[in-house]
Write a protein that holds these residues in place. Structure first.
Motif, PDB file in Angstrom:
ATOM      1  N   SER A  16      15.679   5.196 -24.336  1.00 62.24           N
ATOM      2  CA  SER A  16      16.605   5.230 -25.880  1.00 62.24           C
ATOM      3  C   SER A  16      15.153   6.161 -25.914  1.00 62.24           C
ATOM      4  N   ALA A  17      14.898   7.923 -26.222  1.00 66.10           N
ATOM      5  CA  ALA A  17      13.931   8.520 -26.184  1.00 66.10           C
ATOM      6  C   ALA A  17      14.183   9.779 -27.190  1.00 66.10           C
ATOM      7  N   THR A  18      14.469   8.688 -28.933  1.00 63.93           N
ATOM      8  CA  THR A  18      14.210   9.578 -29.943  1.00 63.93           C
ATOM      9  C   THR A  18      13.691   9.038 -31.027  1.00 63.93           C
ATOM     10  N   ILE A  23       9.866   4.724 -27.364  1.00 61.88           N
ATOM     11  CA  ILE A  23      10.233   5.131 -26.773  1.00 61.88           C
ATOM     12  C   ILE A  23      10.837   3.621 -25.306  1.00 61.88           C
ATOM     13  N   ARG A  24      12.282   4.008 -25.208  1.00 62.34           N
ATOM     14  CA  ARG A  24      12.541   2.465 -24.172  1.00 62.34           C
ATOM     15  C   ARG A  24      13.099   2.875 -22.841  1.00 62.34           C
ATOM     16  N   LEU A  25      12.231   2.441 -21.606  1.00 66.72           N
ATOM     17  CA  LEU A  25      12.911   3.257 -20.213  1.00 66.72           C
ATOM     18  C   LEU A  25      13.278   2.045 -18.786  1.00 66.72           C
ATOM     19  N   ALA A  26      13.811   2.129 -18.157  1.00 70.07           N
ATOM     20  CA  ALA A  26      13.282   1.020 -17.163  1.00 70.07           C
ATOM     21  C   ALA A  26      13.458   1.909 -15.817  1.00 70.07           C
ATOM     22  N   ILE A  27      12.549   0.773 -14.653  1.00 69.11           N
ATOM     23  CA  ILE A  27      12.690   1.835 -13.457  1.00 69.11           C
ATOM     24  C   ILE A  27      13.730   0.986 -12.715  1.00 69.11           C
ATOM     25  N   ARG A  42       8.017  12.656 -16.404  1.00 72.47           N
ATOM     26  CA  ARG A  42       7.368  13.251 -17.324  1.00 72.47           C
ATOM     27  C   ARG A  42       8.355  13.180 -19.136  1.00 72.47           C
ATOM     28  N   LEU A  43       6.914  13.064 -19.562  1.00 76.97           N
ATOM     29  CA  LEU A  43       7.266  13.734 -21.204  1.00 76.97           C
ATOM     30  C   LEU A  43       7.450  14.724 -21.785  1.00 76.97           C
ATOM     31  N   HIS A  44       7.808  15.260 -21.988  1.00 79.65           N
ATOM     32  CA  HIS A  44       7.953  16.880 -22.935  1.00 79.65           C
ATOM     33  C   HIS A  44       8.067  16.717 -24.390  1.00 79.65           C
ATOM     34  N   SER A  45       7.462  16.611 -24.878  1.00 81.09           N
ATOM     35  CA  SER A  45       7.319  16.527 -26.737  1.00 81.09           C
ATOM     36  C   SER A  45       6.446  17.094 -27.605  1.00 81.09           C
ATOM     37  N   PRO A  46       6.841  17.400 -28.506  1.00 77.58           N
ATOM     38  CA  PRO A  46       7.016  18.905 -29.538  1.00 77.58           C
ATOM     39  C   PRO A  46       5.577  17.561 -30.635  1.00 77.58           C
ATOM     40  N   HIS A  47       5.728  16.330 -30.510  1.00 75.72           N
ATOM     41  CA  HIS A  47       4.961  15.664 -31.657  1.00 75.72           C
ATOM     42  C   HIS A  47       2.976  15.158 -31.689  1.00 75.72           C
ATOM     43  N   ARG A  48       2.922  15.553 -32.334  1.00 82.39           N
ATOM     44  CA  ARG A  48       1.681  15.127 -32.034  1.00 82.39           C
ATOM     45  C   ARG A  48       1.463  14.058 -32.426  1.00 82.39           C
ATOM     46  N   GLU A  49       1.451  12.837 -32.059  1.00 78.66           N
ATOM     47  CA  GLU A  49       1.427  11.902 -32.568  1.00 78.66           C
ATOM     48  C   GLU A  49       0.843  10.609 -31.669  1.00 78.66           C
ATOM     49  N   LEU A  50       1.113   9.246 -31.611  1.00 86.33           N
ATOM     50  CA  LEU A  50       0.469   8.206 -30.922  1.00 86.33           C
ATOM     51  C   LEU A  50       2.695   8.270 -30.187  1.00 86.33           C
ATOM     52  N   HIS A  51       2.571   7.961 -28.783  1.00 90.07           N
ATOM     53  CA  HIS A  51       3.549   7.632 -28.128  1.00 90.07           C
ATOM     54  C   HIS A  51       3.866   6.581 -27.646  1.00 90.07           C
ATOM     55  N   THR A  52       4.152   5.836 -28.097  1.00 99.07           N
ATOM     56  CA  THR A  52       4.658   4.359 -27.240  1.00 99.07           C
ATOM     57  C   THR A  52       5.869   4.010 -26.561  1.00 99.07           C
ATOM     58  N   LEU A  53       5.668   4.003 -25.441  1.00 97.52           N
ATOM     59  CA  LEU A  53       6.746   3.933 -24.368  1.00 97.52           C
ATOM     60  C   LEU A  53       6.913   2.761 -23.321  1.00 97.52           C
ATOM     61  N   VAL A  94       3.999  -1.590 -22.178  1.00 96.98           N
ATOM     62  CA  VAL A  94       3.732  -0.934 -23.230  1.00 96.98           C
ATOM     63  C   VAL A  94       2.624   0.519 -22.538  1.00 96.98           C
ATOM     64  N   ILE A  95       3.303   1.356 -23.043  1.00 97.59           N
ATOM     65  CA  ILE A  95       2.045   2.719 -22.465  1.00 97.59           C
ATOM     66  C   ILE A  95       1.886   3.170 -23.467  1.00 97.59           C
ATOM     67  N   SER A  96       0.879   3.208 -24.100  1.00 98.71           N
ATOM     68  CA  SER A  96       0.797   3.664 -25.880  1.00 98.71           C
ATOM     69  C   SER A  96      -0.744   5.064 -25.187  1.00 98.71           C
ATOM     70  N   HIS A  97       0.271   6.525 -25.910  1.00 92.92           N
ATOM     71  CA  HIS A  97      -1.198   8.137 -25.809  1.00 92.92           C
ATOM     72  C   HIS A  97      -0.163   8.724 -26.562  1.00 92.92           C
ATOM     73  N   TYR A  98      -1.448   9.624 -27.123  1.00 95.35           N
ATOM     74  CA  TYR A  98      -0.986  10.516 -28.478  1.00 95.35           C
ATOM     75  C   TYR A  98      -1.126  11.700 -27.278  1.00 95.35           C
ATOM     76  N   PRO A  99      -0.043  12.768 -26.526  1.00 91.39           N
ATOM     77  CA  PRO A  99      -0.444  13.085 -26.060  1.00 91.39           C
ATOM     78  C   PRO A  99      -0.947  14.837 -27.169  1.00 91.39           C
ATOM     79  N   GLU A 100      -1.981  15.487 -25.782  1.00 90.12           N
ATOM     80  CA  GLU A 100      -2.586  16.840 -26.573  1.00 90.12           C
ATOM     81  C   GLU A 100      -2.301  18.118 -25.833  1.00 90.12           C
TER      82      GLU A 100
END
Length: 375
Positions: A16-18, A23-27, A42-53, A94-100
């Motif tokens: 799921s990636a809404t 954001i929930r992923l599997a290898i 690759r993550l493409h996101s217009p959201h300027r906020e913390l993303h939790t994958l 859990v990967i946490s990142h604020y995309p720039e």
């Protein structure tokens, strides 16, 4: 928001990636295999906020202990890979990142694409000291490329280097790139001295199919190449079959098989103490080479590594063991970390592509120190 792995060495499944905060992923598993650990997406996101994958299937991966104290890498330009906040909570990574920027890549380690591999061998073969030999094809029809560096001659040592039997261990090809860069430098005294005494046979990528498919450990049909050296076949493991065939033609005086280790946060060597022919001469060579490598670079250490095989108990399907026994020569498996080198930690980059290249560069100093002792 979009997540994709539809590119060379890509690997991820989107659950799921809404919501950027969940954001929930599997290898994805290696084809025809239960191995998995490598990811690259690759993550493409217009959201300027913390993303939790959250990668939800890490507990059943090939090396679950490898997630402890591990930090994923990320890149905006696919050139510079830096570590990002990562936590293993016992269930999920859990990967946490604020995309720039709108688009960012994440990976298990700095990738080394098949296109980069092709560039590496094509550029190397332009040097007058280097010959590009095509040994044959993989199961997916990719070339098995060998670089022969130096002029064969009477009394010259034959030094073989192989990398990426396990395709997700990309640090191994970065290591080879650094080694080749120095070996082909006309103004480098170590390289010139070595090539007066030895010929190098270098396979930068033993498993191009697995690498392009986004595999951790196996080739196109799910075979672990580093368990095929006693009896490879063109049907299951042509990569080993072809390289082994050339080794039998040239002979081997020294062998390094370059890998990456998921669990141990150090650079180390695994020797061939358990092969039947191991004797005082081989023991002395191993001890000397370890000491030379310690002097060549502070990135290496000799206290922590794999348990040493008991005499006569080596797994002879493993490349370094088969080569040591077949050619009665010094043969090592060289391991580098996916995490960081805890001897010299770097919070921003951890163990990296750049450090792997420098390690390859520096290792030639130790090879020069041992070359006259090899025969």
């Amino acid at each position: 928001m979009k997540i994709t792995a539809q590119f060379d060495s890509g690997n991820i499944e989107v659950i799921s990636a809404t919501d950027p905060s969940d954001i929930r992923l599997a290898i994805r598993k290696d084809n025809a295999s239960d191995f998995y650990q490598w990811f690259h997406f690759r993550l493409h996101s217009p959201h300027r906020e913390l993303h939790t994958l959250k990668i939800i299937n890490v507990n059943d991966s090939a090396y679950p202990d490898g997630w402890k104290n591990y930090q994923a890498v990320a890149s905006y330009d696919r050139q510079t890979w830096f570590r990002v906040d990562t936590d293993y909570n016992g269930q999920e990574l859990v990967i946490s990142h604020y995309p720039e920027a709108d688009s960012i890549y994440f990976a298990y380690f700095a990738p080394y694409s098949y296109e980069q591999h092709l560039d590496l061998v094509q550029q190397a073969q332009l040097h007058e000291r280097c010959q590009l030999v095509e040994l044959g094809e993989t199961l997916d029809g990719r070339d098995m490329s060998l670089l022969v560096i130096g002029e064969p001659g009477e009394g010259k040592r034959r030094i073989w280097i192989t990398a990426r039997q396990h395709p997700g261990e990309t640090m191994a090809e970065w290591f080879v790139e650094g080694m080749l860069e120095r070996l082909l430098d006309d103004e480098d005294a170590v390289a010139r001295s070595l090539l007066d005494k030895a010929v190098f046979y270098v396979v930068p990528n033993m498993n191009p199919d697995g690498g392009a498919r986004g595999h951790l450990r196996t080739n196109a049909v799910g075979v672990n190449l580093n368990r095929e050296w006693q009896a490879p076949s063109m049907e299951k493991s042509p990569e080993v079959f072809l390289v082994r065939q050339m080794m039998l033609e040239t002979g081997v005086d020294m062998y390094l098989d370059v890998h990456g280790d998921e669990n141990i946060p150090y650079n180390f060597l695994a020797g061939s103490e358990g092969v039947p022919c191991f004797d005082a001469r081989m023991q002395s060579l191993e001890q000397n080479f370890r000491q030379y490598l310690l002097m060549a670079t502070p990135e290496f250490q000799n206290e922590i590594g794999y348990e040493v095989d008991a005499p006569g108990q080596a797994n002879m399907t493993v490349a370094s063991n088969w080569v040591a026994q077949q050619f009665n020569c010094m043969a090592f498996t060289l391991e580098m970390p996916f995490k960081d080198n805890d001897k010299l930690p770097d919070d921003l980059y951890g163990w990296s592509d750049v450090r792997s290249m420098k390690f390859g560069h520096d290792s030639l100093t130790a090879v020069l120190a041992i070359v006259d002792q090899l025969r």
